[in-house]
Structure formats: C-alpha cells, structure tokens
Design a protein around this motif. Sequence first.
Motif, PDB file in Angstrom:
ATOM      1  N   LEU A 140       0.911  -1.109  -0.090  1.00 20.37           N
ATOM      2  CA  LEU A 140      -0.076   0.024  -0.025  1.00 20.37           C
ATOM      3  C   LEU A 140       0.960   1.215   0.069  1.00 20.37           C
ATOM      4  CD1 LEU A 140      -2.957  -0.534   2.480  1.00 20.37           C
ATOM      5  CD2 LEU A 140      -3.199  -0.044  -0.005  1.00 20.37           C
ATOM      6  N   GLN A 141       1.991   1.151   0.795  1.00 19.98           N
ATOM      7  CA  GLN A 141       2.881   2.298   0.853  1.00 19.98           C
ATOM      8  C   GLN A 141       3.531   2.682  -0.708  1.00 19.98           C
ATOM      9  OE1 GLN A 141       3.422   4.686   3.340  1.00 19.98           O
ATOM     10  NE2 GLN A 141       4.502   5.686   1.987  1.00 19.98           N
ATOM     11  N   GLU A 142       3.771   1.577  -1.192  1.00 20.38           N
ATOM     12  CA  GLU A 142       4.491   1.891  -2.702  1.00 20.38           C
ATOM     13  C   GLU A 142       3.244   2.311  -3.711  1.00 20.38           C
ATOM     14  OE1 GLU A 142       7.852  -1.537  -3.359  1.00 20.38           O
ATOM     15  OE2 GLU A 142       5.561  -2.065  -3.122  1.00 20.38           O
ATOM     16  N   ILE A 143       2.094   1.903  -3.439  1.00 18.29           N
ATOM     17  CA  ILE A 143       0.898   2.218  -4.289  1.00 18.29           C
ATOM     18  C   ILE A 143       0.705   3.736  -3.949  1.00 18.29           C
ATOM     19  CG2 ILE A 143      -1.602   2.262  -4.677  1.00 18.29           C
ATOM     20  CD1 ILE A 143      -1.180  -0.762  -4.107  1.00 18.29           C
ATOM     21  N   LEU A 144       0.595   4.112  -2.802  1.00 14.85           N
ATOM     22  CA  LEU A 144       0.456   5.425  -2.324  1.00 14.85           C
ATOM     23  C   LEU A 144       1.454   6.510  -2.880  1.00 14.85           C
ATOM     24  CD1 LEU A 144      -0.872   7.735  -0.395  1.00 14.85           C
ATOM     25  CD2 LEU A 144       0.452   6.838   1.399  1.00 14.85           C
ATOM     26  N   GLU A 145       2.910   6.105  -2.812  1.00 13.61           N
ATOM     27  CA  GLU A 145       3.849   6.836  -3.481  1.00 13.61           C
ATOM     28  C   GLU A 145       3.707   6.866  -4.786  1.00 13.61           C
ATOM     29  OE1 GLU A 145       6.098   8.483  -1.637  1.00 13.61           O
ATOM     30  OE2 GLU A 145       5.400   7.682   0.037  1.00 13.61           O
ATOM     31  N   ASP A 146       3.310   6.114  -5.599  1.00 20.82           N
ATOM     32  CA  ASP A 146       3.009   6.228  -6.833  1.00 20.82           C
ATOM     33  C   ASP A 146       1.903   7.059  -7.370  1.00 20.82           C
ATOM     34  OD1 ASP A 146       4.174   4.390  -9.415  1.00 20.82           O
ATOM     35  OD2 ASP A 146       2.103   4.475  -9.809  1.00 20.82           O
TER      36      ASP A 146
END
Length: 308
Positions: free
Chosen positions: A68-74
């Motif tokens: 989820l953190q990677e998705i948020l950053e993207d």
Amino acid sequence: MNYNQFLEEVRAAVQERLGSDYEIRIQKITKNNGIVLDGLIIGKASKNIAPTIYLNSYYMHFTHGMSLQEILEDIISAYKENNDVVFGDIRELLDFTNLQDNVAFKLIQREKNKELLKDIPYFEFLDLAVVFYLILDEHRGGQMTALIHNSHMEPWGVEKEELYRLAMRNTPILLPSEIKTMKEIMCDILKGHLEELEMEEMVDDLLDFDSQKPPLYVLSNRKQINGAGCILYDGCLKDFADSQNSDIVILPSSLHETILVPDDENLDYGELQKMVGQINESEVPKEDVLSDRIYKYSRHDCSISLIE
C-alpha cells in the motif's frame, strides 16, 4: 483485503497525506467500450480541475505483492506530475468562441458504446462513430481533455455539423499524423538498449522478416493519443496509397493507431481479420479496442470501406 476495502484504504491514505485542503473521493467512471473504472478524484478548492487516477490496475498490483505504501507513493507522484495543468477561468468553458480551436475528434466503436452515444453528438462511420472532445491543456503526463456531450450544445448554440467542421480542421493541426514502418517502431523501442546492428537483427527476427512480404506501417499522431482518427485526415491515406502505388488495407489495432498494409493479390483478408480479433482479445486493453473488423482504402474513389 477485498477490492472495496482496498479502495477505501487508498482513499483514506491519500486524504491523510494531502491534508484537509483536498477533497478525495472514489467515483465510478464509464470509459470507452462501456468499461467502468474506479477513479480516485483529487480535488482542491483553489483549482478548477480535479485529476482522476484509476485504481483498478493498482489492486491487481496489490494482489501480486505491491505494498500500500508503494501504491500511495506512485499515486502521489502521478498527481504531482500532472498538477501543473491549469485551465484559467472555468467560465471560459461557457463561451464557445473560446473553444473553437480546441475541438477535436476521435473514433470509437458504435456497438460497444451504444449507451454513451445516446448522450453525445456523433456521426456514423462504417462500424465506428466520430465523436468530439476538447483539448484543454497539454502537460507532462499527456493532455487534459473533455468529451463533448449533448448537454453542451444548446448553451453553446452550436450544431454537431459545426463541431465536425471544426474538428476536421483542428485535429490534424493539434495532432499531426505520422507513419512509420513496424521495424522503425520496434527500433525506437529498443534504441539505447542494444547496438544498432544487433538491434536490427533482433527486430528482423521478431518480425519474421521476409523481403517478399508487404511491409507493415503504423499510422498514428505524434502524441500517439486517439491516433486511429488519422485515417480521416484529408489526404493522409491518399498520399500514402499513392506512395505505395496500391490500395491500402487498414487494421484497427487500437483507438490510438492503425496498421496499414499495401494491398496485393497475396493478402488473405480472412487471416488478417482473425489476427485483429485475436490481438484485441489478448493484447489490447478493453477500453482501447477500436474494432474487430478490417477496412480497405481504395485509390480509385478515395473511399474507405469494410472488408466483408
């Protein structure tokens, strides 16, 4: 985490990250061919527009291990990349004289867009429809566009015939056409990764190169957005057909480009149509499919027709 929980988790995380100056919401948006996607709409009171980021593909990445953190950053990165889009005074959209040079057209499939076509002005073209949209701004991530609906017509005091005239004038200027060989396209993709000779040998192998086969050409516009409409540009197919001294078979590979094949007595139309259907089914995103049919441009009368 199921899909609906994922959507809410992402919405809440983006809201927390951007703060109370923003309104973050999820909205279902109908795209081309009746495909319904879940859009994350990021609104800010000081701006007239609200970028939309579609979350459906992010859930697929999540189920395959993306955090989820990677998705948020993207998502935040995508928002910032497109945050330079500005359309000054929203009242300008109410005066058609401000918009005439921004009217463009694109081609979509009629059968799969029957519901959409009830709400928008269009003209029939073979199994397709010519529809109209506004190009409002250019930015690093692409374009800000708005599809023209029937509800716009009366306030603007304009008929669809006028939209057609303007779009046919504007679109080749705003989105100039470009024709490249399939080999050139693949070399462009590989450029910088391989030495030139090695690259050419690989492309020849991938294309099963045979000097006796007619070459394949890709027609799009320089933005590679809605480029299938280039087949209607004045003189585009005529000039190409004349250069090949041949009629042209048109394979609608997506909304964004078509493949042009100089016609000769050796072409198997049935196999070509089968190939287009298979590629649409397996390779092209459903919202980008244009048609499973193939077409022919005739030099004799400068017409495009369906190949039965």
